[in-house]
Design a protein around this motif. Structure first.
Motif, PDB file in Angstrom:
ATOM      1  N   ILE A 284     -11.810 -11.378   7.840  1.00 58.75           N
ATOM      2  CA  ILE A 284     -12.949 -10.734   7.183  1.00 58.75           C
ATOM      3  C   ILE A 284     -12.508  -9.992   5.934  1.00 58.75           C
ATOM      4  N   LEU A 285     -11.418  -9.251   6.014  1.00 53.49           N
ATOM      5  CA  LEU A 285     -10.969  -8.456   4.868  1.00 53.49           C
ATOM      6  C   LEU A 285     -10.386  -9.325   3.765  1.00 53.49           C
ATOM      7  N   SER A 286      -9.741 -10.423   4.124  1.00 52.55           N
ATOM      8  CA  SER A 286      -9.122 -11.271   3.094  1.00 52.55           C
ATOM      9  C   SER A 286     -10.145 -12.071   2.305  1.00 52.55           C
ATOM     10  N   ARG A 287     -11.334 -12.167   2.789  1.00 53.99           N
ATOM     11  CA  ARG A 287     -12.369 -12.898   2.054  1.00 53.99           C
ATOM     12  C   ARG A 287     -12.783 -12.148   0.794  1.00 53.99           C
ATOM     13  N   ASP A 288     -12.629 -10.856   0.785  1.00 51.30           N
ATOM     14  CA  ASP A 288     -13.073 -10.024  -0.336  1.00 51.30           C
ATOM     15  C   ASP A 288     -11.857  -9.664  -1.182  1.00 51.30           C
ATOM     16  N   ALA A 289     -11.661 -10.420  -2.256  1.00 51.08           N
ATOM     17  CA  ALA A 289     -10.488 -10.202  -3.109  1.00 51.08           C
ATOM     18  C   ALA A 289     -10.543  -8.836  -3.769  1.00 51.08           C
ATOM     19  N   SER A 290     -11.728  -8.430  -4.167  1.00 46.10           N
ATOM     20  CA  SER A 290     -11.843  -7.129  -4.822  1.00 46.10           C
ATOM     21  C   SER A 290     -11.453  -6.011  -3.870  1.00 46.10           C
ATOM     22  N   PHE A 291     -11.812  -6.166  -2.613  1.00 49.73           N
ATOM     23  CA  PHE A 291     -11.414  -5.141  -1.625  1.00 49.73           C
ATOM     24  C   PHE A 291      -9.909  -5.072  -1.523  1.00 49.73           C
ATOM     25  N   ARG A 292      -9.241  -6.207  -1.482  1.00 44.91           N
ATOM     26  CA  ARG A 292      -7.791  -6.215  -1.349  1.00 44.91           C
ATOM     27  C   ARG A 292      -7.146  -5.508  -2.534  1.00 44.91           C
ATOM     28  N   ARG A 293      -7.672  -5.795  -3.702  1.00 45.55           N
ATOM     29  CA  ARG A 293      -7.108  -5.170  -4.899  1.00 45.55           C
ATOM     30  C   ARG A 293      -7.388  -3.668  -4.922  1.00 45.55           C
ATOM     31  N   ASP A 294      -8.638  -3.341  -4.707  1.00 45.19           N
ATOM     32  CA  ASP A 294      -9.004  -1.919  -4.764  1.00 45.19           C
ATOM     33  C   ASP A 294      -8.336  -1.118  -3.652  1.00 45.19           C
ATOM     34  N   PHE A 295      -8.301  -1.684  -2.474  1.00 47.88           N
ATOM     35  CA  PHE A 295      -7.730  -0.932  -1.342  1.00 47.88           C
ATOM     36  C   PHE A 295      -6.231  -0.729  -1.543  1.00 47.88           C
ATOM     37  N   HIS A 296      -5.563  -1.762  -2.129  1.00 45.75           N
ATOM     38  CA  HIS A 296      -4.129  -1.593  -2.379  1.00 45.75           C
ATOM     39  C   HIS A 296      -3.889  -0.471  -3.374  1.00 45.75           C
ATOM     40  N   GLU A 297      -4.707  -0.447  -4.405  1.00 44.07           N
ATOM     41  CA  GLU A 297      -4.552   0.621  -5.393  1.00 44.07           C
ATOM     42  C   GLU A 297      -4.819   1.985  -4.769  1.00 44.07           C
ATOM     43  N   THR A 298      -5.838   2.033  -3.932  1.00 45.68           N
ATOM     44  CA  THR A 298      -6.164   3.313  -3.288  1.00 45.68           C
ATOM     45  C   THR A 298      -5.056   3.753  -2.349  1.00 45.68           C
ATOM     46  N   VAL A 299      -4.526   2.824  -1.599  1.00 42.00           N
ATOM     47  CA  VAL A 299      -3.476   3.160  -0.646  1.00 42.00           C
ATOM     48  C   VAL A 299      -2.216   3.610  -1.361  1.00 42.00           C
ATOM     49  N   MET A 300      -1.887   2.971  -2.477  1.00 37.55           N
ATOM     50  CA  MET A 300      -0.633   3.271  -3.150  1.00 37.55           C
ATOM     51  C   MET A 300      -0.727   4.514  -4.020  1.00 37.55           C
ATOM     52  N   ALA A 301      -1.925   5.081  -4.142  1.00 37.08           N
ATOM     53  CA  ALA A 301      -2.046   6.320  -4.939  1.00 37.08           C
ATOM     54  C   ALA A 301      -1.309   7.443  -4.230  1.00 37.08           C
ATOM     55  N   ILE A 302      -0.456   8.149  -4.968  1.00 38.96           N
ATOM     56  CA  ILE A 302       0.388   9.193  -4.400  1.00 38.96           C
ATOM     57  C   ILE A 302      -0.314  10.534  -4.515  1.00 38.96           C
ATOM     58  N   GLY A 303      -0.277  11.305  -3.427  1.00 35.41           N
ATOM     59  CA  GLY A 303      -0.871  12.631  -3.408  1.00 35.41           C
ATOM     60  C   GLY A 303       0.183  13.706  -3.284  1.00 35.41           C
ATOM     61  N   ASN A 304      -0.289  14.954  -3.174  1.00 38.79           N
ATOM     62  CA  ASN A 304       0.625  16.091  -3.129  1.00 38.79           C
ATOM     63  C   ASN A 304       0.795  16.663  -1.713  1.00 38.79           C
ATOM     64  N   ASP A 305      -0.245  16.533  -0.896  1.00 35.78           N
ATOM     65  CA  ASP A 305      -0.188  17.119   0.447  1.00 35.78           C
ATOM     66  C   ASP A 305       0.732  16.269   1.328  1.00 35.78           C
ATOM     67  N   GLN A 306       1.724  16.917   1.949  1.00 40.68           N
ATOM     68  CA  GLN A 306       2.705  16.174   2.729  1.00 40.68           C
ATOM     69  C   GLN A 306       2.084  15.524   3.970  1.00 40.68           C
ATOM     70  N   ILE A 307       1.172  16.254   4.630  1.00 39.60           N
ATOM     71  CA  ILE A 307       0.550  15.690   5.828  1.00 39.60           C
ATOM     72  C   ILE A 307      -0.301  14.489   5.469  1.00 39.60           C
ATOM     73  N   ILE A 308      -1.086  14.644   4.407  1.00 40.30           N
ATOM     74  CA  ILE A 308      -1.939  13.519   3.991  1.00 40.30           C
ATOM     75  C   ILE A 308      -1.059  12.354   3.564  1.00 40.30           C
ATOM     76  N   GLU A 309       0.007  12.657   2.834  1.00 42.56           N
ATOM     77  CA  GLU A 309       0.899  11.589   2.382  1.00 42.56           C
ATOM     78  C   GLU A 309       1.571  10.913   3.577  1.00 42.56           C
TER      79      GLU A 309
END
Length: 1833
Positions: A284-309
């Protein structure tokens, strides 16, 4: 719409219990279908409306499905406050108020309580709905053994819910409920607290957090049902970041668990989606190419909070694995992009060591470990999928290899920063430690193991690898693989030989150092020590989980494990690992136990206790005490001591020889007591877990000592005097016993007691907080459990010695009561719901203390925890009722323990624990309590709620059973009966009739699969029936509530509901219409259905195991064991269950069998003969299965009898007291009688059942008899007539014949006993009484005819019809009996001759009754031909009253003698001359004379016998009543042969026999004749009548005068005849019988005198010249003047009787016109007070008065007959004398006095007298004429 509570209950009972029935499945689907709208719009409620608020403010609200509801100002304020606080529609708030009032009762509560209760009810509804959804999802995801079609149906509904937006609703709710607003956690002005379902005050925020947690669990489960969409993944990711940020600070456990749920929701979504992909179908998730791209970018975004990171790193790992899995099924064009994304994720993941984050911040946290077990299993399962997918991908393997290579060189910061490769191995270990079954067939992990096992150049990686191996060895398959891996063929440097070689090398080094006398032993390097610890951990797991057969050969030499234990330079943690590994070998083989003991004594550190020998000599001994106090205490780590204690505990626990009672372990005990546990609480601990490990080891040792060794009689004398106990050292160590020392400690409040209380006294709330917030919580929980178990063991043992050890040692409850906080703390552990055993221990402690402490309840009331304790008990009981698992042992069920506690304490002095926990009013007398279970949360409310719905009967059957028993005990207790019955009688509960349909007549569960449920179901019905019987018996029917309840019970049991109640317009059923009878025949009464339920063949409990195993030796051993009747506490194998059934204790039985087997064959325990051992095991298992079945059969038999006892109580009480409201009483009684007779004669009916059923039959028969002879149909009409008296209805002849036939069949049943036959004989006699003529034989027919002539023209015909019908019934009865006469007579005669005295009496009564109905002389010939009559005569001649006085009950023998004489008398009377002739021919006079001679040895002065207390002994009275009078009656009856003889000579044989009898008992006859008439009682008067009758028949033939009987008769004539009519009437009034004994005696004497005058030519003088007729007569004959005086008295009595009779007849005719006062006077004059109640209505009292007047009129008529005969005798004497006498002065004077009397006789009228007086008055006229002639001369 199905309510949330109903939905949850339906789902749990169907899905969480046993296999659901078809009806349960239908109910479940119906409930789900109707709840779909609520589940789709989960927790969505109507918004606030201005119009609704205005309606509420108007104080009148109309709710859906209800009328207009008025509100007051307080209601309006609360409703609006609820609306503002909860963001809830105003109308819904009013509905909540109404529901809260129905649930709790709001009257009398404050506004704040009402607000909190209503809020709590709303949150309870929400919680029920959420929990129902969670349970549905869980049932689909987890394999619960549901049928495939049911699971498919549920799956369809759940999938539809999720596809319609349920998951999005779950995600949004998790967000919304976390906001500080009314719809979430609450606004700033919202009330912070609510009252939950048990009335406890809880924080609203905590309730909402718990809701969020359940919703997050539902989210996880929903992802396993339907895969997530891209939007779902994005929303979950966003919610995770918010939640992780929320716990950045000091978050609570629940918030952490919510975050984990969201994190694992993402992991599950990504992994499951990827695994579902295939070359043919994309995920289901691989059918949506835009989701894969956007979700990868969102996941790889680095934050400052250690617990969240850290959480993001986990998501990145899951995203990388998701991409890896998809690589195999993705097009080549996308591979490069995926590889780039994977590498970027892996770089971040490995650089930040995500594995260590997961370990430290998730897997090892209390929040994760204390989460729901099912959720933890799902999390671990998907971590397993993640790690296997990760390790199976080439990119991941390359990254792992790279990481391993980086970790290989030695690093300086290895200790401070965990290496990623090490963390990865530890991560794998954590996953498979709890779920080892996931390793099965997991080649990827074993490949990783092979890869990880090589090239370890630092101990960190080696230790991590070995730790991973130990985890992988947690299953049998894993243990075998790990053992093979370490055999040396897989790894070059890692093997078992490495471990043992290393141990040997160090041991050799230390030995050489000692031989060289070096000052310091060489140290073990840290890396080597830790590696050895890791090796030993692998060894322990391999041995522990290895195959029991294979592991025996794995490590043949374990001596190296012991060799390092004694060296002081060996690190304590290594010693701990060594001992822990050694302990696993104890279970490998029985022979190894002795080997381990030997090696320990050889190598391990000694335990030195007692005198400080080493210090006195100036040297220090390195022993366990030194290592503990000097080595480990300084480092604040105690691994060596912990392992030492655990090893010793394991060895001691495996000991089977307890004969020395622990003396050989006293050194170990003193070490633990003095040095380990003594300063336990004062020590410092670097790791809190070690503190509780140490405490648990000590507590395990103490518990083991208390449970293994018992107190014996010789222990009582240990404490001789106080001087011997000044100090503990004064007692030699060799004479101490561990169990005694422990008891002394607790009974004096010393060290162990103080430390245990130190563990418990922080309180249950503190323990709960530590349990949930710390990783050592489980160890602390175990310490608390052990502490409570030890306290229980002490409480069980201390009383056996406390009385002898006082005052030095006190009973343990006295020690506890010295500080009330200690008792409160112990009892408060009922609140600890994490571990049921802790709750059960607390309940058991409460049970013991409630028995031993009189002031327990006042103590609890003084504490601040009284209210909470009541609520905690109720909550525990409620939670127990909600469980769905069947608990085999009742002692393991907290709910059952609470019920038993309540039941056992009911009868204890008030106030007791039952009163306390059920919330009786303890400030006033208990009996004045007004119970309000809905107002106060308590066990009573929970019990009533449970019994109202009877939820989950398969699991809660014991709770239901004990609930009914508790209510019965409460209703039968004098103090609690009033409040409880009043509560159950209210319309709110309608308790007494509610369950007749639910459980009363419901089908009984089958025996095969659900025998425990079947047994409990029988007991439930039994207690219910006993409750009904109790209400019918003791309820106050003057109160309308109880009267309605009684009517309802009777209507439900015996009729067709309330339509069967008494109706003034209807008569008896026998007079009702045929249609009504037909309708009643179609619908059977419930009481008969209940009887049908009990009618099944009882399971056989007579089959012995020896019949099954008779060919085996163990069968005979079992016989010997079971022959000991004692219980297991006294060395036997029996115990008494909670129902008081004596059953076989399976554990004790098993242990006794093995003990006997080992004693007879000592080599059996060794494994030299596997075949013989297996055969013994199989035989023991067979015996245990037989014992289990035997127990269940015994329990079922007892349950069947119990239900029958309850049924019989209901029937007997209803029949005796409560059937008056039913119009068809006779038919009901006949049906009950017929059914009970059918059941008792059934082959399925056991002997005990037959006894109870026969008792019911007797009651029904007696009430039928009362219905016929006492009750009348006239009571239903306004008037009563004499016709009503004789026209009482009885059963038809056919019904009577049916009853008699069934009684015969019951008597002739095969399985019988004397006790049963006695009851059956009673029933038969009662039947014969019922069949008697309705007309009193003492009421003459002339009286009845005179009464009926005005009411019925054909009165004679009515009487003839009744007589004819009665004769037909008698003939039919005789015919039925004759068909079974031979068998019946054999049985009855056998009982009459061989049974006990009471059995003989009843059998003789039956023979008497049979003779009464014998009109064909059938039984006379039978008794004669069987020799019974002769044996009966022989029996009476051999009875000695003096002998019987020495028996247990001398009266019984006399009663039997009396019954024998009565039977002979009946034969003589019934069969007339033929019967008397037979008895005479058998020497009856000789046997009677012998009986009289042996029982009437009167010595000394002749005494007068009187029944008045104080004049004669009771023995004399019994002798007179039971021997003398019956014998005289029989003799008098036999004198009838004299009248029928054909000649009148003295030589007549019969006359000679009688005369000889009289002469033989001259003293008795003379004594009777000399009785004082004035003081004679009924017995004396009867004897005088009989004696006079005998003498008057035979003595005229006796010529001798030396016996003085003639003078005695003449003297009696003088005494009696000289009395006036007043005396004679007063003499009559003294008698209980209606006839006049005095006049009868006069008649007998006059008959004798007339015989002498007529046949012996006796002539009497006119007078004796004395006017004082009361002067002593001496030897004078009676005179004519005396007879004239008697005639005057007779005439007066005749006139009075005729007048009374006439007056009575007139009153009878006018009975309906008499006022109540006159009717009451009649009843008072004729009836005793106990026979007529003043509360009876006027119709009944008129009926009673009419019946009694008929009886008195009959008495008067019989008296008139007697007086006429007496007067006729006197007139005949006068006639003879007047005809033969000469005139004289005396004669003239006599005639002048006689004439007025004769004139009065002539004036008697036949209409008043009721007799034909023509002959009598002609005789009087003739004498009058002669008298006139004499006067004229």
């Amino acid at each position: 719409m199905v309510s949330a509570k109903q939905l949850l209950s339906t789902i749990e009972s169907t899905l969480l219990g046993s296999t659901p029935s078809p009806s349960q499945r239908i109910e479940l689907i119906h409930a789900i279908r109707h709840s779909l709208p609520s589940l789709r719009s989960l927790l969505s409620f109507p918004p606030l409306k201005a119009s609704d608020r205005a309606q509420v403010e108007s104080k009148e609200v109309r709710l859906p499905d209800s009328g207009l509801i008025p509100l007051d100002d307080q209601d309006v304020q609360i409703a609006l406050k609820l609306s503002d606080d909860l963001h809830l529609n105003e109308i819904d708030c009013v509905r909540l108020l109404v529901s809260a009032n129905q649930e709790w009762g709001l009257q009398g509560r404050g506004p704040l309580d009402i607000l909190r209760l209503t809020s709590g009810l709303w949150y309870t509804e929400r919680r029920d709905l959420i929990t129902a959804l969670y349970t549905l999802l869980r049932a689909i995801v987890l394999d619960q053994g549901l049928e495939a079609d049911l699971q498919a149906d549920i799956l369809k509904y759940v999938e539809d819910l999720i596809n319609s937006g349920l998951r999005q609703r779950l995600i949004s709710l998790i967000k919304e409920l976390n906001r500080e607003e009314p719809a979430g956690l609450g606004g700033p002005n919202s009330e912070r607290y609510i009252l939950d379902s048990r009335g406890a005050l809880v924080e609203r925020r905590a309730v909402v957090c718990r809701e969020r947690l359940i919703l997050s669990h539902c989210l996880v489960l929903s992802l396993l049902v339907v895969r997530a969409s891209p939007k779902d993944v994005k929303d979950i990711f966003t919610t995770l970041k918010d939640s992780a940020g929320d716990i950045s600070g000091s978050a609570g456990i629940v918030k952490n668990q919510i975050t984990f749920s969201l994190l694992f929701s993402l992991i599950i979504s990504l992994i499951s989606d990827a695994l579902s992909a295939s070359p043919d179908e994309m995920s289901i998730l691989s059918r949506d190419a835009s989701f894969r791209r956007d979700f990868h970018e969102t996941v790889m975004a680095i934050g400052n909070d250690q617990i969240i990171e850290g959480c993001m790193h986990c998501v990145r790992l899951a995203w990388a694995v998701h991409l890896m899995i998809l690589q195999d099924v993705t097009d080549a064009s996308e591979i490069n992009n995926d590889v780039r994304n994977i590498n970027s994720c892996l770089e971040v993941v490995f650089s930040n060591n995500v594995f260590q984050f997961l370990i430290d911040k998730a897997l090892r946290t209390p929040a994760y470990q204390n989460d729901d077990e099912d959720m933890i299993y799902i999390y671990n399962a998907y971590l397993h999928k993640l790690v296997t997918s990760f390790l199976s991908h080439p990119l991941a393997r390359d990254k792992v290899k790279e990481t391993k290579e980086k970790a290989t060189p030695s690093q300086q910061n290895a200790e401070s920063v965990p290496q990623t490769f090490v963390s990865l191995m530890e991560f794998v270990s954590e996953i498979y430690e709890k779920e080892p079954e996931l390793l099965s067939g997991n080649d990827v992990i074993w490949t990783f193991v092979t890869f990880s096992g090589e090239d370890h150049n630092n101990f960190q990686t080696l230790v991590a690898f070995l730790k991973m191996l130990s985890t992988l060895a947690s299953s049998e398959e894993g243990a075998s693989k790990v053992y093979e891996l370490l055999q040396g063929r897989t790894f070059r440097s890692i093997s078992w030989s490495t471990l043992f070689d290393c141990l040997s090398i160090y041991e050799e080094k230390f030995k050489q150092a000692l031989q060289n006398a070096g000052p310091i032993l060489p140290e073990i390097q840290e890396g080597d020590a830790k590696a050895l610890v890791a090796y030993l951990c692998v060894l322990r797991k391999v041995v522990e989980n290895g195959n029991p057969i294979e592991r025996k050969t794995w490590f043949p030499d374990i001596e190296p494990l012991f060799k390092l234990l004694s060296y002081e330079n060996v690190p304590p943690y290594l010693k701990g690992a060594l001992r822990t590994s050694i302990s696993t070998f104890i279970d490998v083989s029985p022979n190894l136990k002795d080997t381990i003991w030997g090696f320990l004594e050889q190598y391990d550190l000694p335990v030195v206790v007692g005198s400080q020998v080493g210090q006195m000599m100036g040297t220090q001994v390195y022993d366990m005490r030194f290592e503990l106090n000097e080595v480990e205490a300084r480092s604040e780590h105690y691994p060596s001591t912990i392992s030492f204690l655990n090893l010793l505990n394991a060895l001691i626990a495996d000991e089977r020889d307890t004969t020395d009672r622990g003396r050989r372990f006293i050194g170990i005990f003193r070490f633990i007591y003095d040095h380990v546990f003594g300063p336990f609480s004062q020590r410092a601990y670097a790791d809190p877990s070690e503190k509780w490990q140490l405490g648990v080891a000590c507590l395990q040792h103490f518990k083991m000592i208390l449970s293994m060794y018992d107190i014996k009689d010789e222990d009582i004398d240990i404490v001789v005097n106080q001087s011997q106990l000044i100090a503990s050292q004064s007692t030699p160590l060799q004479t101490q016993l561990p169990v005694i020392e422990l008891l002394k400690d607790f009974m004096s409040g010393k060290t162990v007691f103080r430390n245990i209380m130190g563990i418990l006294l922080p309180g249950v709330d503190a323990i709960i907080a530590d349990r949930t917030n710390h990783t050592y919580g489980l160890l602390l929980e175990k310490a608390v459990l052990l502490s409570l178990e030890i306290i229980l063991l002490v409480l069980e043992k201390d009383l056996s010695v406390s009385e002898f050890w006082r005052p030095i040692y006190q009973p343990f409850d006295v020690i506890l009561s010295q500080d009330h906080n200690q008792i409160v703390a112990l009892l408060e552990y009922i609140r600890y719901d994490f571990h049921p055993q802790i709750q059960q221990c607390s309940i058991k402690i409460m049970t013991i203390l409630s028995c031993r402490m009189v002031g327990l309840v006042p103590l609890l009331l003084k504490s601040n925890s009284a209210g909470l304790l009541v609520e905690d008990y109720a909550s525990c009981l409620e939670i127990s009722s909600e469980g769905s698992q069947v608990i085999e042992t009742s002692s393991d069920d907290s709910g059952v323990l609470i019920m038993q506690l309540l039941i056992n304490n009911i009868s204890r002095p008030a106030p007791n624990i039952t009163h306390f926990l059920l919330r009786f009013d303890l400030d006033s007398p208990i009996e004045r309590t007004v119970l309000q279970p809905k107002f106060n949360y308590s066990c009573l409310k929970v019990i009533l709620d449970i019994l109202e719905t009877l939820p989950k009967p398969d699991a809660n059957y014991l709770l239901h059973e004990f609930g009914f028993q508790l209510l019965y005990e409460l209703c039968s207790d004098p103090l609690t009966s009033g409040p409880t019955i009043d509560l159950l009688s209210t319309k709110k509960y309608q308790f007494f009739v509610k369950h007749l349909d639910n459980i009363g007549v419901a089908p009984l569960p089958k025996r095969n699969n659900t025998q425990p449920l079947r047994i409990s179901s029988l007991h439930q019905r039994a207690w219910l029936l006993k409750l009904l019987a109790l209400e019918l018996h003791i309820s106050n029917v003057t109160l309308s509530s109880h009267r309605e309840v009684c009517h309802s019970i009777i209507g439900h049991l015996f009729g067709q509901g309330e339509a069967e109640y008494y109706n003034d317009n209807n008569l008896l059923l026998l007079q009702s219409s045929p249609e009504d009878a037909a309708n009643r025949a179609i619908s059977r009464s419930k009481v008969l259905e209940l009887l049908e339920i009990i009618q099944f063949r009882s399971p056989d409990t007579t089959v012995k195991h020896s019949e099954i195993l008779s060919h085996t030796k163990i069968g005979r051993m079992a016989d010997d064991i079971l022959a000991n009747p004692t219980t297991n506490e006294k060395g036997g194998v029996y115990y008494y269950s909670e129902r008081d059934d004596r059953l076989i204790d399976l554990n004790s039985f098993r242990d006794a069998l093995w003990q006997k087997c080992n004693f007879d064959n000592p080599q059996l325990s060794s494994f030299g003969s596997e075949v013989e051992l297996n055969e013994v095991k199989n035989t023991v298992q067979q015996l245990l299965r037989w014992a289990y079945k035997h127990n269940k059969n015994l329990e079922e038999q007892a349950a069947q009898l119990h239900m029958l006892a309850g049924w019989s109580q209901v029937v007997e009480i209803s029949a005796s007291r409560r059937l008056s409201s039913m119009e068809n009483r006779s038919e009901i009684l006949f049906q009950l009688l017929d059914a009970s007779l059918n059941a008792s004669s059934s082959p399925d009916c056991s002997l005990k059942m037959a006894l109870m059923l026969t008792r019911v039959s007797i009651t029904c028969m007696a009430k039928l008899r009362d219905e016929r002879f006492i009750s009348s149909s006239a009571l239903n009409s306004d008037t009563v007539t004499c016709l009503d008296v004789i026209m009482t209805k009885r059963l038809s002849n056919g019904a009577c014949h049916s009853i008699l036939y069934k009684i015969m069949m019951a008597i002739l049943r095969n399985d019988t006993s004397e006790a049963l036959r006695r009851r059956q004989y009673t029933l038969l006699l009662s039947y014969f009484q019922y069949c008697q003529h309705v007309l009193d034989p003492d009421v003459p027919t002339t009286v009845l005819q005179s009464l009926l002539v005005d009411e019925e023209e054909n009165g004679d015909l009515d009487l003839e019809k009744i007589d004819h019908d009665q004769a037909e019934l008698a003939r039919a009865n005789l015919s039925i009996i004759r068909k079974e006469a031979q068998s019946v007579l054999d049985l009855v005669i056998k009982d009459a001759t061989q049974a006990s005295e009471s059995g003989k009496i009843m059998a003789l009564f039956v023979l008497d009754a049979l003779i009464c109905i014998d009109h064909e002389k059938f039984f006379l010939s039978q008794l004669q031909s069987r020799g019974f009559l002769r044996s009966c005569l022989m029996s009476i001649s051999n009875v000695s009253y003096q002998d019987s006085m020495h028996s247990i009950d001398p009266l019984q023998r006399l009663c039997a003698l009396e019954a024998q004489l009565a039977l002979l008398l009946r034969i003589s009377h019934k069969y007339g001359k033929s019967g008397a002739q037979i008895l005479f021919s058998m020497g009856a006079f000789e046997h009677i004379s012998s009986c009289m001679t042996q029982n009437m040895q009167v010595k000394g002065n002749i005494r007068r016998f009187d029944t008045s207390f104080g004049k004669d002994s009771f023995a004399d009275v019994h002798r007179q009543r039971m021997v003398v009078s019956p014998s005289l009656r029989l003799v008098f009856s036999l004198t009838s042969l004299v009248e029928t003889s054909e000649f009148f000579e003295v030589k007549n044989k019969i006359v000679r026999e009688v005369v000889d009898f009289v002469k033989g008992h001259q003293l008795l006859f003379d004594q009777v004749l000399r009785q004082d008439i004035a003081d004679a009682d009924e017995l004396a008067m009867e004897q005088m009548n009989i004696v006079v009758g005998i003498l008057s028949k035979v003595w005229p033939y006796e010529e001798g005068a030396e016996y003085g009987f003639v003078q005695g008769l003449f003297g009696l004539m003088h005494t009696l005849f000289s009395r006036d009519s007043t005396f004679l009437s007063s003499a009559q009034s003294k008698q209980k019988k209606p006839e006049s004994s005095a006049f009868r005696l006069c008649f007998s004497l006059s008959s004798y005198l007339y015989f002498l005058v007529k046949n012996k030519s006796l002539r009497l003088q006119v007078s004796n010249n004395s006017t004082d007729y009361s002067a002593p007569a001496g030897q004078q004959q009676p005179t004519l003047s005396l007879l004239g005086f008697l005639l005057n008295s007779v005439t007066t009595a005749l006139e009075n009787a005729a007048e009374e009779k006439s007056l009575l007849l007139n009153k009878i005719q006018d009975i309906n016109e008499l006022p109540r006062q006159e009717v009451d006077e009649i009843i008072k004059m004729c009836v005793s007070e106990d026979q007529a109640a003043s509360s009876d209505n006027i119709q009944k009292r008129r009926y009673i008065a009419m019946v009694e007047m008929c009886r008195v009129a009959g008495n008067r008529d019989r008296l008139i007959t007697l007086l006429l005969l007496l007067a006729e005798n006197l007139l005949n004497v006068f006639l003879i004398h007047f005809q033969n006498s000469q005139t004289g002065e005396d004669l003239d004077s006599f005639c002048s006095k006689l004439l007025p009397i004769l004139e009065r006789l002539e004036l008697l009228r036949e209409d008043k007298v009721g007799h034909n007086l023509k002959v009598f008055q002609r005789l009087a006229t003739s004498i009058k004429e002669l008298a006139i002639q004499k006067l004229a001369v």
